[in-house]
Design a protein around this motif. Structure first.
Motif, PDB file in Angstrom:
ATOM      1  N   SER A   1       0.845  -1.184   0.000  1.00  0.00           N
ATOM      2  CA  SER A   1       0.000   0.000   0.000  1.00  0.00           C
ATOM      3  C   SER A   1       0.891   1.249   0.000  1.00  0.00           C
ATOM      4  CB  SER A   1      -0.924  -0.011   1.206  1.00  0.00           C
ATOM      5  OG  SER A   1      -0.202   0.245   2.385  1.00  0.00           O
ATOM      6  N   PRO A   2       0.374   2.377  -0.440  1.00  0.00           N
ATOM      7  CA  PRO A   2       1.174   3.607  -0.479  1.00  0.00           C
ATOM      8  C   PRO A   2       1.627   4.070   0.914  1.00  0.00           C
ATOM      9  CG  PRO A   2      -0.815   3.861  -1.791  1.00  0.00           C
ATOM     10  CD  PRO A   2      -0.931   2.558  -1.082  1.00  0.00           C
ATOM     11  N   ALA A   3       0.785   3.849   1.911  1.00  0.00           N
ATOM     12  CA  ALA A   3       1.183   4.248   3.267  1.00  0.00           C
ATOM     13  C   ALA A   3       2.367   3.421   3.743  1.00  0.00           C
ATOM     14  CB  ALA A   3       0.010   4.098   4.224  1.00  0.00           C
ATOM     15  N   MET A   4       2.404   2.152   3.394  1.00  0.00           N
ATOM     16  CA  MET A   4       3.511   1.284   3.791  1.00  0.00           C
ATOM     17  C   MET A   4       4.809   1.734   3.143  1.00  0.00           C
ATOM     18  SD  MET A   4       4.095  -1.334   5.557  1.00  0.00           S
ATOM     19  CE  MET A   4       5.017  -2.813   5.723  1.00  0.00           C
ATOM     20  N   VAL A   5       4.759   2.151   1.898  1.00  0.00           N
ATOM     21  CA  VAL A   5       5.962   2.631   1.203  1.00  0.00           C
ATOM     22  C   VAL A   5       6.481   3.899   1.872  1.00  0.00           C
ATOM     23  CG1 VAL A   5       6.817   3.539  -0.998  1.00  0.00           C
ATOM     24  CG2 VAL A   5       5.291   1.567  -0.979  1.00  0.00           C
ATOM     25  N   ILE A   6       5.590   4.775   2.262  1.00  0.00           N
ATOM     26  CA  ILE A   6       6.002   6.023   2.922  1.00  0.00           C
ATOM     27  C   ILE A   6       6.640   5.725   4.271  1.00  0.00           C
ATOM     28  CG2 ILE A   6       5.123   8.136   3.983  1.00  0.00           C
ATOM     29  CD1 ILE A   6       3.031   8.220   1.725  1.00  0.00           C
ATOM     30  N   ILE A   7       6.049   4.865   5.063  1.00  0.00           N
ATOM     31  CA  ILE A   7       6.584   4.541   6.387  1.00  0.00           C
ATOM     32  C   ILE A   7       7.952   3.866   6.271  1.00  0.00           C
ATOM     33  CG2 ILE A   7       6.235   3.085   8.425  1.00  0.00           C
ATOM     34  CD1 ILE A   7       4.653   5.657   8.416  1.00  0.00           C
ATOM     35  N   LEU A  33       6.640  -2.112  14.505  1.00  0.00           N
ATOM     36  CA  LEU A  33       5.256  -1.937  14.959  1.00  0.00           C
ATOM     37  C   LEU A  33       4.491  -0.977  14.042  1.00  0.00           C
ATOM     38  CD1 LEU A  33       5.702  -1.758  18.825  1.00  0.00           C
ATOM     39  CD2 LEU A  33       4.767  -3.632  17.473  1.00  0.00           C
ATOM     40  N   PHE A  34       5.150   0.106  13.632  1.00  0.00           N
ATOM     41  CA  PHE A  34       4.502   1.053  12.722  1.00  0.00           C
ATOM     42  C   PHE A  34       4.250   0.415  11.356  1.00  0.00           C
ATOM     43  CE2 PHE A  34       5.300   4.301  15.780  1.00  0.00           C
ATOM     44  CZ  PHE A  34       4.446   5.341  15.453  1.00  0.00           C
ATOM     45  N   MET A  35       5.168  -0.433  10.876  1.00  0.00           N
ATOM     46  CA  MET A  35       4.972  -1.104   9.589  1.00  0.00           C
ATOM     47  C   MET A  35       3.815  -2.096   9.656  1.00  0.00           C
ATOM     48  SD  MET A  35       8.594  -1.739   7.732  1.00  0.00           S
ATOM     49  CE  MET A  35       9.664  -2.111   9.095  1.00  0.00           C
ATOM     50  N   ILE A  36       3.714  -2.815  10.773  1.00  0.00           N
ATOM     51  CA  ILE A  36       2.590  -3.745  10.927  1.00  0.00           C
ATOM     52  C   ILE A  36       1.268  -2.978  10.985  1.00  0.00           C
ATOM     53  CG2 ILE A  36       1.524  -5.363  12.535  1.00  0.00           C
ATOM     54  CD1 ILE A  36       4.387  -6.309  13.208  1.00  0.00           C
ATOM     55  N   GLY A  37       1.248  -1.859  11.702  1.00  0.00           N
ATOM     56  CA  GLY A  37       0.036  -1.034  11.756  1.00  0.00           C
ATOM     57  C   GLY A  37      -0.322  -0.455  10.404  1.00  0.00           C
ATOM     58  N   ALA A  38       0.691  -0.020   9.637  1.00  0.00           N
ATOM     59  CA  ALA A  38       0.417   0.537   8.307  1.00  0.00           C
ATOM     60  C   ALA A  38      -0.040  -0.546   7.339  1.00  0.00           C
ATOM     61  CB  ALA A  38       1.671   1.225   7.770  1.00  0.00           C
ATOM     62  N   ALA A  39       0.535  -1.745   7.445  1.00  0.00           N
ATOM     63  CA  ALA A  39       0.131  -2.828   6.543  1.00  0.00           C
ATOM     64  C   ALA A  39      -1.274  -3.321   6.868  1.00  0.00           C
ATOM     65  CB  ALA A  39       1.127  -3.983   6.649  1.00  0.00           C
ATOM     66  N   THR A  40      -1.640  -3.293   8.135  1.00  0.00           N
ATOM     67  CA  THR A  40      -2.941  -3.822   8.542  1.00  0.00           C
ATOM     68  C   THR A  40      -4.067  -2.823   8.303  1.00  0.00           C
ATOM     69  OG1 THR A  40      -1.809  -5.078  10.253  1.00  0.00           O
ATOM     70  CG2 THR A  40      -4.201  -4.916  10.416  1.00  0.00           C
ATOM     71  N   PHE A  41      -3.892  -1.589   8.787  1.00  0.00           N
ATOM     72  CA  PHE A  41      -4.984  -0.617   8.745  1.00  0.00           C
ATOM     73  C   PHE A  41      -4.713   0.601   7.865  1.00  0.00           C
ATOM     74  CE2 PHE A  41      -5.303  -2.618  12.998  1.00  0.00           C
ATOM     75  CZ  PHE A  41      -6.525  -3.251  12.820  1.00  0.00           C
ATOM     76  N   ILE A  46      -1.261   3.894  11.151  1.00  0.00           N
ATOM     77  CA  ILE A  46      -0.153   4.790  11.519  1.00  0.00           C
ATOM     78  C   ILE A  46      -0.591   5.724  12.636  1.00  0.00           C
ATOM     79  CG2 ILE A  46       1.377   6.618  10.683  1.00  0.00           C
ATOM     80  CD1 ILE A  46       1.109   5.311   7.895  1.00  0.00           C
ATOM     81  N   ILE A  47      -1.767   6.298  12.496  1.00  0.00           N
ATOM     82  CA  ILE A  47      -2.287   7.210  13.517  1.00  0.00           C
ATOM     83  C   ILE A  47      -2.532   6.459  14.823  1.00  0.00           C
ATOM     84  CG2 ILE A  47      -4.199   8.747  14.114  1.00  0.00           C
ATOM     85  CD1 ILE A  47      -2.299   9.849  11.999  1.00  0.00           C
ATOM     86  N   LEU A  48      -3.060   5.238  14.744  1.00  0.00           N
ATOM     87  CA  LEU A  48      -3.306   4.431  15.927  1.00  0.00           C
ATOM     88  C   LEU A  48      -1.997   4.105  16.653  1.00  0.00           C
ATOM     89  CD1 LEU A  48      -5.433   2.850  17.590  1.00  0.00           C
ATOM     90  CD2 LEU A  48      -4.871   0.884  16.147  1.00  0.00           C
TER      91      LEU A  48
END
Length: 132
Positions: A1-7, A33-41, A46-48
């Motif tokens: 996902s695009p958010a995962m690439v940014i993180i 932890l941030f990558m798992i959060g970005a990949a999941t939601f 990321i905000i969570l």
């Protein structure tokens, strides 16, 4: 996902700026932890994760003082010199989280120049003549 690439890109660049190896290990765990959060939601993950990290930091204590002390338990009297630091002798109260005795000792705590100002007043030659 695009958010995962940014993180992943931000954390990879930030990993080169870490000065300590011990700090790099903890940053690596947080990064995963941030990558798992970005990949999941996605962006909500990321905000969570960010909110969970801030809540965790607000709950920490170091030597009995909250880790986010000037900001987390917001006490307006303690934030007098948070943004612009005043000279130490102008502050009349100690932070309320550190001690119950909030009044500083002494009323005239101004720094004073030394009593001998021979070089400034032009008395430098007289001082040298008296030594000889």
């Amino acid at each position: 996902s695009p958010a995962m690439v940014i993180i992943v890109s931000i954390t990879a660049i930030a990993s080169f700026a870490t000065p300590s190896f011990d700090m790099a290990i903890s940053a690596r765990l947080i990064r995963f932890l941030f990558m798992i959060g970005a990949a999941t939601f996605g962006f909500y993950g990321i905000i969570l994760c960010l909110l969970m990290m801030v809540v965790h930091l607000c709950g920490l204590r170091s030597f009995g003082v909250p880790y986010m002390a000037p900001f987390a338990p917001f006490i307006p009297v303690n934030n007098v010199d948070t943004v612009v630091r005043l000279p130490w002798w102008t502050l009349r109260q100690r932070p309320r989280l550190i001690t119950a005795n909030t009044i500083r000792e002494g009323t005239n705590q101004h720094p004073h120049p030394p009593a001998s100002r021979g070089m400034v007043n032009g008395d430098f030659e007289e001082d040298n003549n008296n030594e000889a």
